[in-house]
Scaffold this motif. Structure first.
Motif, short mmCIF file in Angstrom:
data_model
loop_
_atom_site.label_atom_id
_atom_site.label_comp_id
_atom_site.label_asym_id
_atom_site.label_seq_id
_atom_site.Cartn_x
_atom_site.Cartn_y
_atom_site.Cartn_z
N TYR A 85 0.81 -1.21 0.00
CA TYR A 85 0.00 0.00 0.00
C TYR A 85 0.85 1.27 0.00
N LYS B 100 3.35 2.25 -1.96
CA LYS B 100 3.47 2.81 -3.31
C LYS B 100 2.16 3.45 -3.74
N LYS B 101 1.03 2.82 -3.45
CA LYS B 101 -0.27 3.38 -3.81
C LYS B 101 -0.52 4.72 -3.13
N ILE B 102 -0.16 4.82 -1.86
CA ILE B 102 -0.37 6.06 -1.11
C ILE B 102 0.46 7.19 -1.70
N ASN C 92 1.71 7.44 -4.70
CA ASN C 92 1.37 7.75 -6.09
C ASN C 92 0.09 8.57 -6.20
N ASN C 93 -0.71 8.62 -5.15
CA ASN C 93 -1.98 9.39 -5.17
C ASN C 93 -1.81 10.80 -4.72
#
Length: 50
Positions: A43, A45-47, A49-50
Motif C-alpha cells: 500500500y 506505493k499506492k499512497i 502515487n496518489n
C-alpha cells in the motif's frame, strides 16, 4: 533507542525510539511520518502515487 523490537526498518535523520514493535517500516520526513506493518507494504506505493 530500540528496546525489545525486531524486524523493522527506520528511515529517519531524527532521534527515533521504538519499544516493543515488530515487523514494520517507519519513515519520517519533513512532511510527515509513515508507520506501516510489513504485511501492508504494497500500500505504500499506492499512497505515495496518489
Amino acid at each position: 533507542m530500540i528496546d525489545s523490537s525486531k524486524n523493522y526498518i527506520v528511515n529517519s535523520n531524527r532521534k527515533t525510539i521504538i519499544i516493543g514493535g515488530e515487523d514494520f517500516f517507519i519513515a519520517l520526513t519533513d512532511e510527515g511520518i509513515l508507520v506501516c506493518h510489513k504485511s501492508k507494504e504494497q500500500y505504500i506505493k499506492k499512497i505515495f502515487n496518489n
